[in-house]
Design an enzyme around this catalytic site. Sequence first.
Site, PDB file in Angstrom:
ATOM      1  N   TYR A   1       0.836  -1.189  -0.054  1.00  0.00           N
ATOM      2  CA  TYR A   1      -0.218  -0.122   0.083  1.00  0.00           C
ATOM      3  C   TYR A   1       0.819   1.394   0.045  1.00  0.00           C
ATOM      4  O   TYR A   1       0.406   2.369  -0.328  1.00  0.00           O
ATOM      5  CB  TYR A   1      -0.964   0.109   1.178  1.00  0.00           C
ATOM      6  CG  TYR A   1      -1.958  -1.103   1.089  1.00  0.00           C
ATOM      7  CD1 TYR A   1      -2.208  -2.143   0.078  1.00  0.00           C
ATOM      8  CD2 TYR A   1      -2.991  -1.278   2.323  1.00  0.00           C
ATOM      9  CE1 TYR A   1      -3.042  -3.081   0.072  1.00  0.00           C
ATOM     10  CE2 TYR A   1      -3.978  -2.104   2.299  1.00  0.00           C
ATOM     11  CZ  TYR A   1      -3.976  -3.094   1.044  1.00  0.00           C
ATOM     12  OH  TYR A   1      -5.036  -3.976   1.173  1.00  0.00           O
TER      13      TYR A   1
ATOM     14  N   LYS B   1       3.382 -15.348   2.483  1.00  0.00           N
ATOM     15  CA  LYS B   1       3.471 -16.207   1.426  1.00  0.00           C
ATOM     16  C   LYS B   1       4.865 -16.522   1.063  1.00  0.00           C
ATOM     17  O   LYS B   1       5.340 -16.232   0.145  1.00  0.00           O
ATOM     18  CB  LYS B   1       2.753 -15.256   0.137  1.00  0.00           C
ATOM     19  CG  LYS B   1       2.212 -15.927  -1.001  1.00  0.00           C
ATOM     20  CD  LYS B   1       1.305 -16.979  -0.831  1.00  0.00           C
ATOM     21  CE  LYS B   1       1.145 -17.768  -2.132  1.00  0.00           C
ATOM     22  NZ  LYS B   1       0.057 -19.018  -2.092  1.00  0.00           N
TER      23      LYS B   1
ATOM     24  N   ASP C   1      -3.024 -18.222   1.864  1.00  0.00           N
ATOM     25  CA  ASP C   1      -4.074 -18.787   1.201  1.00  0.00           C
ATOM     26  C   ASP C   1      -4.588 -19.938   2.420  1.00  0.00           C
ATOM     27  O   ASP C   1      -5.700 -19.924   2.254  1.00  0.00           O
ATOM     28  CB  ASP C   1      -3.613 -19.352  -0.157  1.00  0.00           C
ATOM     29  CG  ASP C   1      -2.330 -19.988  -0.106  1.00  0.00           C
ATOM     30  OD1 ASP C   1      -1.537 -19.695   0.898  1.00  0.00           O
ATOM     31  OD2 ASP C   1      -1.960 -20.713  -1.223  1.00  0.00           O
TER      32      ASP C   1
ATOM     33  N   ASP D   1      -5.312  -6.853   5.742  1.00  0.00           N
ATOM     34  CA  ASP D   1      -6.515  -6.056   5.636  1.00  0.00           C
ATOM     35  C   ASP D   1      -7.623  -7.265   5.193  1.00  0.00           C
ATOM     36  O   ASP D   1      -8.745  -6.887   5.612  1.00  0.00           O
ATOM     37  CB  ASP D   1      -6.244  -5.310   4.166  1.00  0.00           C
ATOM     38  CG  ASP D   1      -7.187  -4.245   3.957  1.00  0.00           C
ATOM     39  OD1 ASP D   1      -8.233  -4.432   4.351  1.00  0.00           O
ATOM     40  OD2 ASP D   1      -7.009  -3.475   2.857  1.00  0.00           O
TER      41      ASP D   1
ATOM     42  N   ASP E   1     -10.919  -8.628   7.438  1.00  0.00           N
ATOM     43  CA  ASP E   1     -12.487  -8.609   7.004  1.00  0.00           C
ATOM     44  C   ASP E   1     -13.003  -9.873   7.024  1.00  0.00           C
ATOM     45  O   ASP E   1     -14.266  -9.891   7.615  1.00  0.00           O
ATOM     46  CB  ASP E   1     -12.549  -7.930   5.727  1.00  0.00           C
ATOM     47  CG  ASP E   1     -12.635  -6.531   5.656  1.00  0.00           C
ATOM     48  OD1 ASP E   1     -12.301  -5.795   6.838  1.00  0.00           O
ATOM     49  OD2 ASP E   1     -13.158  -5.961   4.676  1.00  0.00           O
TER      50      ASP E   1
END
Length: 358
Positions: free
Chosen positions: A143, A192, A224, A248, A252
């Site tokens: 970001y 990852k 994942d 992020d 959620d």
Amino acid sequence: MANFKLALIPGDGIGPEIVGEAVKVLDRVGEIYGHTFEYHDLLMGGCAYDAKGTCFPDDILPTCRACDSVILGAVGGPKYDSLPGAERPEKALLKIREGLGLYANLRPATVHSALKSASPIRADLIGDGMDILIVRELTGGIYFGDRGTREGKYGEETYDTEAYSEFEVKRIARVAYEAAMARDKRLCSVDKANVLDSSRMWRRVVTEMSAEFPEVALTHMYVDNAAMQLVRDPSQFDVIVTSNMFGDILSDEASQITGSIGLLPSASLGEGSFGMYEPIHGSAPDIAGKDIANPIATILSMAMLLKYSLGLGKEAQAIEDAVEAVLNEGIRTADIAGAGETAIGTKAMGAEVLKRLR
Ligand code: NAD
């Protein structure tokens, strides 16, 4: 008896409605326990754009820095979606986090026992309950990384870059290890590392730091798999630490398991006790101005403010107990009301919490 200065940024959409209820709760806590809270109102987001032509006016950072902490509602809305990226309300969020050095985002995701049926996950998978703390890195990664447009193999292409320094990983890992020490002493670092170099460095640094926290059981999980495990067996997690973008998305996902995005608070912390406190949800333009938004996420954010920034643990507990009592008594806003249950509005829910504060 203490006096605290708080920057107040209600923002857009339902922001002013939910922050209004949270402030009433804070003031009542002040009356009961003998503290005073002095609020410094600031415009940020779409409302600031309308009033001042910018979503991030110059007075935000100096005013926030002069306060003990910041309370934020939410920013953004469809009216501002056509603004260029750099001028959008969401960019103001990145600027305030970066400008105030708030690199650690703490997001607890708890399934309240009275609300198990609101979760889309089968009750037997939630077991005795779910109580996860997601620690998300907030001021680094993709970001904030290098971005641009360049000529590529197939013509013009656009790129964003995931970059982390060891320093950034160490400081967020420390927050997570310390949080784990205060909880069930289990830390899962999500990355990852099977694909990304930045993740391999992340994993190495987090692993090296485990020597400082021998009591914490450290595990690693690919993002994942973590996304899958969260819905398969959410109660396996205690504290999760992860990068900005993975955090992020996973936070959620975790919020949905709890049954409503309207219940979950968050704290953004940097060095020292200063922090910014906000619900995890957005400005919910679809329900703004209707007095139906759930104010509990913002009210519980006030409990985090009292605990993490103001050192008022007893007062924080009083808010959490009042919310728990309301939920146990079956009092519901529309987002958490089951079939046949009556829903009350934002102000009425705030008043119910107020009544139960001790
Ligand atoms: P959202 O979280 O605002 O809403 C998603 C859904 O959840 C909507 O149906 C909404 O009505 C519902 N909801 C959210 N909060 C609720 C509450 N307290 N009570 C009851 N229902 C609630 O997400 P979105 O619709 O993707 O985004 C709307 C705007 O908010 C966008 O402009 C987005 O960029 C912005 N946003 C801001 C923040 C922030 O300020 N931190 C975070 C996320 C999104």
